[in-house]
Scaffold this active site. Sequence first.
Site, PDB file in Angstrom:
ATOM      1  N   GLU A  16       0.818  -1.214   0.000  1.00 44.47           N
ATOM      2  CA  GLU A  16       0.000   0.000   0.000  1.00 44.47           C
ATOM      3  C   GLU A  16       0.856   1.270   0.000  1.00 44.47           C
ATOM      4  OE1 GLU A  16      -3.705  -0.407   2.515  1.00 44.47           O
ATOM      5  OE2 GLU A  16      -2.610  -2.190   3.157  1.00 44.47           O
ATOM      6  N   PHE A 184     -15.501 -14.147  -0.921  1.00 47.16           N
ATOM      7  CA  PHE A 184     -14.459 -13.150  -1.154  1.00 47.16           C
ATOM      8  C   PHE A 184     -13.250 -13.517  -0.311  1.00 47.16           C
ATOM      9  CE2 PHE A 184     -18.161 -10.916  -2.675  1.00 47.16           C
ATOM     10  CZ  PHE A 184     -17.664 -10.229  -3.773  1.00 47.16           C
ATOM     11  N   SER A 192      -6.743  -1.377   1.210  1.00 47.01           N
ATOM     12  CA  SER A 192      -6.768  -0.794  -0.136  1.00 47.01           C
ATOM     13  C   SER A 192      -7.138  -1.818  -1.202  1.00 47.01           C
ATOM     14  CB  SER A 192      -5.419  -0.138  -0.484  1.00 47.01           C
ATOM     15  OG  SER A 192      -5.097   0.848   0.457  1.00 47.01           O
ATOM     16  N   ALA A 224     -20.227 -14.175   0.616  1.00 51.26           N
ATOM     17  CA  ALA A 224     -20.760 -13.014  -0.101  1.00 51.26           C
ATOM     18  C   ALA A 224     -22.075 -12.581   0.533  1.00 51.26           C
ATOM     19  CB  ALA A 224     -20.966 -13.356  -1.567  1.00 51.26           C
ATOM     20  N   GLU A 229     -23.375  -1.337  -0.507  1.00 50.59           N
ATOM     21  CA  GLU A 229     -22.193  -1.030   0.311  1.00 50.59           C
ATOM     22  C   GLU A 229     -22.334   0.380   0.863  1.00 50.59           C
ATOM     23  OE1 GLU A 229     -18.263  -2.116  -0.992  1.00 50.59           O
ATOM     24  OE2 GLU A 229     -19.079  -3.412  -2.555  1.00 50.59           O
ATOM     25  N   TYR A 266      -8.944   3.869  -6.667  1.00 52.49           N
ATOM     26  CA  TYR A 266      -7.876   4.856  -6.840  1.00 52.49           C
ATOM     27  C   TYR A 266      -7.678   5.368  -8.264  1.00 52.49           C
ATOM     28  CZ  TYR A 266      -6.892   3.594  -2.077  1.00 52.49           C
ATOM     29  OH  TYR A 266      -7.013   3.375  -0.729  1.00 52.49           O
ATOM     30  N   ARG A 305     -13.087   4.686   9.476  1.00 53.34           N
ATOM     31  CA  ARG A 305     -14.186   4.501   8.517  1.00 53.34           C
ATOM     32  C   ARG A 305     -14.754   3.101   8.745  1.00 53.34           C
ATOM     33  NH1 ARG A 305     -11.832   3.433   3.746  1.00 53.34           N
ATOM     34  NH2 ARG A 305     -12.551   1.273   3.952  1.00 53.34           N
ATOM     35  N   ASP A 307     -17.414   0.111   7.423  1.00 49.11           N
ATOM     36  CA  ASP A 307     -18.056  -0.346   6.192  1.00 49.11           C
ATOM     37  C   ASP A 307     -19.171  -1.341   6.514  1.00 49.11           C
ATOM     38  OD1 ASP A 307     -15.934   1.089   5.159  1.00 49.11           O
ATOM     39  OD2 ASP A 307     -14.765  -0.678   4.607  1.00 49.11           O
ATOM     40  N   ASN A 319     -19.042  -4.926   7.948  1.00 52.05           N
ATOM     41  CA  ASN A 319     -17.979  -5.643   7.242  1.00 52.05           C
ATOM     42  C   ASN A 319     -16.635  -5.460   7.930  1.00 52.05           C
ATOM     43  OD1 ASN A 319     -16.704  -7.151   5.216  1.00 52.05           O
ATOM     44  ND2 ASN A 319     -16.271  -5.314   4.009  1.00 52.05           N
ATOM     45  N   GLU A 320     -16.192  -4.203   8.106  1.00 50.67           N
ATOM     46  CA  GLU A 320     -14.925  -3.961   8.793  1.00 50.67           C
ATOM     47  C   GLU A 320     -14.795  -2.499   9.181  1.00 50.67           C
ATOM     48  OE1 GLU A 320     -11.566  -3.467   5.410  1.00 50.67           O
ATOM     49  OE2 GLU A 320     -12.503  -5.444   5.445  1.00 50.67           O
ATOM     50  N   ASN A 322     -11.738   0.585   9.526  1.00 51.69           N
ATOM     51  CA  ASN A 322     -10.412   0.947   9.048  1.00 51.69           C
ATOM     52  C   ASN A 322      -9.914   2.123   9.881  1.00 51.69           C
ATOM     53  OD1 ASN A 322      -8.218   1.980   7.441  1.00 51.69           O
ATOM     54  ND2 ASN A 322      -9.054   0.838   5.711  1.00 51.69           N
ATOM     55  N   GLY A 326      -8.342   5.446   3.519  1.00 48.28           N
ATOM     56  CA  GLY A 326      -7.794   6.213   2.419  1.00 48.28           C
ATOM     57  C   GLY A 326      -7.985   7.699   2.675  1.00 48.28           C
TER      58      GLY A 326
END
Length: 363
Positions: A16, A184, A192, A224, A229, A266, A305, A307, A319-320, A322, A326
């Site tokens: 990253e 997944f 990232s 999944a 999202e 990105y 952040r 998610d 989900n997770e 962070n 970013g």
Amino acid sequence: MSKIRVAVVFGGRNSEHAVSLMGAGSVLEVIDRDAYEVVPIGIAPDGRWVLAAPGQSYAIEGSKLPEVDTSGAELALPSSSGMVAMEPGQIPRSLGDVDVVFPVLHGPFGEDGTLQGLLEMAGVRYVGSGVLASAVGMDKAFMKQLLKAAGLPVGPYVVVQDRHWRGDRAQVLKEIEDLGWPVFVKPARAGSSQGISKASTPDELEAAIEAARAHDPKVLVEAAIPGREIECAVLESLGDAGPEASLPGEVVVKGGQEFFDFEAKYYADQMALEVPAELPAEVTAEIQSMAIRAFEALGCEGLSRVDFFYTPAGELILNEINTMPGFTSLSVAPQLWAATGLSYGQLVDRLIQLALHRPVGLR
């Protein structure tokens, strides 16, 4: 009065590296030079710390990702006596004390508690979460355990440990197949969207696990979850008011990607963020509440952040989280705060002020 000295640290020893430079470029562009004296510091892929060279590039140029320019003066690691520059043929020179470090770093050896531990040992204040929250936030397997323990809903998953994959692959694959298809597959300690694949068959699954293992020997495989999202950012408050949540936003992937991968995140025109997300008022409130609960469950500081998936049945799945999302001006978390009323420049200033007001040591 002298200005507050802020060391913006970027780069790092992981995949990253380029993402970190893009975020640092945005921070360096917007930081208030009337209030702060800025010292830009790069960590090269080989681990060397250097003063940013005058021609350092921070942006993707065509298909070329940015990398730390190592032509600047090499630095000793930070200590209680400040930073020291060591240039060939020159006597080592002190750069003076740094009041606060702004680590725009992602992934292992930067976002995962390692840099935070170094700065704690040196007695240097820094932006963002401390050692434990950073480490847990980086390791998705432990993160999910803590989120579940806090009563937050997470989706089904399997952790693939290195020795299990090497020693009893058939048993690992059988356990994963119980999740259903597709799944997944992602490195447990990366971000990232590096090393993430979607697998719909056993053959694709093995290839996806090997691709993830190129980034991390520990792999997470997730069922999944159909749905939208949704992202929500959390920011610590100055004082004792407690953390606050941004307006939620919905990620819409464009450009043909199946999911929110590295290119979607990105490269230009590959995703859109609809903020505020079109949601019932009670769902918005629940997302904000759950995001703050996740922030506090890990003991986060500064910003995060969070998610979510919002399923067709109206269920919210976390989900997770962070701990250093970013951080370009166009990244999700800054956009969420801009829509909530806090501009990118104000967000950068708020994070520095939070770090300056936080005591060093145990807290």
